[in-house]
Scaffold this motif. Structure first.
Motif, PDB file in Angstrom:
ATOM      1  N   HIS A   6     -66.554 -40.783   2.332  1.00 29.20           N
ATOM      2  CA  HIS A   6     -66.261 -41.347   1.347  1.00 29.20           C
ATOM      3  C   HIS A   6     -67.512 -42.589   1.241  1.00 29.20           C
ATOM      4  O   HIS A   6     -68.280 -42.719   2.013  1.00 29.20           O
ATOM      5  CB  HIS A   6     -65.100 -42.108   1.499  1.00 29.20           C
ATOM      6  N   TYR A  11     -61.993 -45.172   1.332  1.00 28.45           N
ATOM      7  CA  TYR A  11     -61.456 -44.449   2.457  1.00 28.45           C
ATOM      8  C   TYR A  11     -61.194 -42.971   2.058  1.00 28.45           C
ATOM      9  O   TYR A  11     -60.848 -42.476   0.838  1.00 28.45           O
ATOM     10  CB  TYR A  11     -60.336 -44.856   3.086  1.00 28.45           C
ATOM     11  N   SER A  12     -61.151 -42.136   3.041  1.00 29.16           N
ATOM     12  CA  SER A  12     -61.119 -40.473   2.717  1.00 29.16           C
ATOM     13  C   SER A  12     -60.092 -40.123   1.986  1.00 29.16           C
ATOM     14  O   SER A  12     -60.121 -39.082   1.140  1.00 29.16           O
ATOM     15  CB  SER A  12     -61.141 -39.830   4.068  1.00 29.16           C
ATOM     16  N   GLU A  13     -58.787 -40.973   2.245  1.00 29.45           N
ATOM     17  CA  GLU A  13     -57.628 -40.172   1.685  1.00 29.45           C
ATOM     18  C   GLU A  13     -57.539 -40.355   0.019  1.00 29.45           C
ATOM     19  O   GLU A  13     -56.595 -39.686  -0.646  1.00 29.45           O
ATOM     20  CB  GLU A  13     -56.278 -41.012   2.131  1.00 29.45           C
ATOM     21  N   ARG A  14     -58.429 -41.290  -0.520  1.00 29.74           N
ATOM     22  CA  ARG A  14     -58.683 -41.284  -2.154  1.00 29.74           C
ATOM     23  C   ARG A  14     -58.743 -40.001  -2.506  1.00 29.74           C
ATOM     24  O   ARG A  14     -58.616 -39.564  -3.719  1.00 29.74           O
ATOM     25  CB  ARG A  14     -59.644 -42.400  -2.439  1.00 29.74           C
ATOM     26  N   VAL A  16     -57.674 -37.246  -2.015  1.00 25.82           N
ATOM     27  CA  VAL A  16     -56.557 -36.439  -1.942  1.00 25.82           C
ATOM     28  C   VAL A  16     -55.845 -36.376  -3.418  1.00 25.82           C
ATOM     29  O   VAL A  16     -55.650 -35.437  -3.908  1.00 25.82           O
ATOM     30  CB  VAL A  16     -55.596 -36.843  -0.837  1.00 25.82           C
ATOM     31  N   ASP A  17     -55.410 -37.691  -3.894  1.00 23.98           N
ATOM     32  CA  ASP A  17     -54.656 -37.681  -5.060  1.00 23.98           C
ATOM     33  C   ASP A  17     -55.669 -38.098  -6.230  1.00 23.98           C
ATOM     34  O   ASP A  17     -55.186 -38.404  -7.424  1.00 23.98           O
ATOM     35  CB  ASP A  17     -53.469 -38.331  -4.948  1.00 23.98           C
ATOM     36  N   ARG A  21     -58.515 -34.708  -7.450  1.00 29.09           N
ATOM     37  CA  ARG A  21     -58.016 -33.973  -5.979  1.00 29.09           C
ATOM     38  C   ARG A  21     -58.677 -33.027  -5.255  1.00 29.09           C
ATOM     39  O   ARG A  21     -58.341 -31.803  -5.219  1.00 29.09           O
ATOM     40  CB  ARG A  21     -56.436 -33.113  -6.635  1.00 29.09           C
ATOM     41  N   ASP A  37     -63.013 -41.889   8.192  1.00 30.12           N
ATOM     42  CA  ASP A  37     -63.453 -43.200   7.504  1.00 30.12           C
ATOM     43  C   ASP A  37     -64.268 -43.927   8.258  1.00 30.12           C
ATOM     44  O   ASP A  37     -64.338 -43.942   9.509  1.00 30.12           O
ATOM     45  CB  ASP A  37     -62.170 -43.931   7.644  1.00 30.12           C
ATOM     46  N   GLY A  42     -60.554 -48.163   5.382  1.00 35.49           N
ATOM     47  CA  GLY A  42     -59.614 -47.296   5.624  1.00 35.49           C
ATOM     48  C   GLY A  42     -58.853 -47.577   6.764  1.00 35.49           C
ATOM     49  O   GLY A  42     -58.407 -48.565   7.225  1.00 35.49           O
ATOM     50  N   ARG A  43     -58.546 -46.320   7.577  1.00 37.83           N
ATOM     51  CA  ARG A  43     -57.698 -46.475   8.688  1.00 37.83           C
ATOM     52  C   ARG A  43     -58.483 -46.641  10.276  1.00 37.83           C
ATOM     53  O   ARG A  43     -57.933 -46.663  11.055  1.00 37.83           O
ATOM     54  CB  ARG A  43     -56.791 -45.382   8.875  1.00 37.83           C
ATOM     55  N   ASP A 154     -54.870 -51.385  -4.163  1.00 33.36           N
ATOM     56  CA  ASP A 154     -54.737 -50.464  -2.872  1.00 33.36           C
ATOM     57  C   ASP A 154     -55.097 -51.337  -1.692  1.00 33.36           C
ATOM     58  O   ASP A 154     -56.333 -51.938  -1.647  1.00 33.36           O
ATOM     59  CB  ASP A 154     -55.834 -49.350  -2.971  1.00 33.36           C
TER      60      ASP A 154
END
Length: 259
Positions: A6, A11-14, A16-17, A21, A37, A42-43, A154
């Motif tokens: 990313h 962060y990486s989870e962005r 996902v959705d 996607r 991340d 992120g986390r 976010d």
């Protein structure tokens, strides 16, 4: 496998959705995705938004070495600052990489020695202080207002100006990339929006001009903003990424249809 990196403040989870996607579509086609991340993002632990890009490159190489233990074809994808981290990682150690995709990569130019020395001194004193650079408004990241609103709200996003440590360490990594890209052995796809105000769209064709690996290409996206995979031309860009991934990971027709 795909190693996904990313960009700054996200962060990486962005992926996902958002970002077309990308992660679910890769998984659905049978491609394993590894993503970290960055520190301060992120986390991951650390002060928000503050990361030494040189350290990020080292971590990226370490993650890829763990991936290679799986003995599967591997491709690297990086967006924005993650594009620079990915490019720096490939420059440092290209072992086992079948191809690279850089989306709106951050590729700062060489800075004159006196200015670089002054910036380095300021960074040692105040690494988290904002770099003396113009900040692109978040509204210019994409032409989609819904994506802009989601990012602004976010809590996992780092809502900070680019820190000095990120700026100075990016210069060091970029210098290695500019001098080493001509030696890359695996093909690379570089895509950049011509209306990007976060990273310099003029740098991507310059980098592409240095690449000698067969199958490398540069995709200019006319009017495109920074976050190409959820901008107005997202599906067109994704189509180019999908074709490149399928070609260089050796996906058959049925898996390409799922992707």
């Amino acid at each position: 496998m795909v190693q996904l990196q990313h960009g700054f403040a996200e962060y990486s989870e962005r992926f996902v959705d958002q970002y077309s996607r990308l992660v679910p579509r890769l998984l659905e086609s049978g491609i394993e995705v590894w993503a970290m991340d960055l520190l301060g993002h992120g986390r991951s632990p650390g002060r928000r938004g503050v990361v030494d890009v040189r350290r990020a490159v080292e971590d990226h190489v370490t993650v890829r070495r763990d991936m290679l233990a799986r003995s599967l074809p591997l491709l690297a994808i990086g967006h924005s600052l993650g594009g620079l981290v990915t490019a720096g990682s490939i420059t440092a150690d290209e072992t086992g990489v079948s191809g690279t995709v850089l989306l709106a990569p951050a590729l700062p130019p060489h800075l004159p020695t006196p200015a670089r020395a002054l910036l380095g001194l300021a960074t040692r004193l105040l690494p988290a202080a904002p770099a003396p650079l113009p900040a692109a408004p978040s509204a210019e990241l994409t032409r989609r207002p819904d994506v802009v609103r989601q990012a602004q709200q976010d809590a996992l996003m780092a809502h900070v100006r680019l820190p000095l440590l990120v700026a100075t360490s990016s210069l060091d990594v970029a210098a290695a990339v500019w001098s080493g890209a001509s030696r890359w052995q695996a093909p690379c796809l570089i895509a950049h929006g011509t209306a990007d105000t976060s990273t310099d769209p003029r740098a991507s064709p310059r980098l592409a001009g240095l690449l000698t690996a067969p199958g490398s290409s540069y995709l200019p996206v006319q009017g495109g903003r920074h976050e190409l995979l959820h901008d107005d031309d997202a599906e067109m860009v994704f189509g180019h990424v999908r074709a490149f991934v399928g070609r260089h990971l050796g996906l058959g027709p049925s898996r390409m249809r799922r992707l």
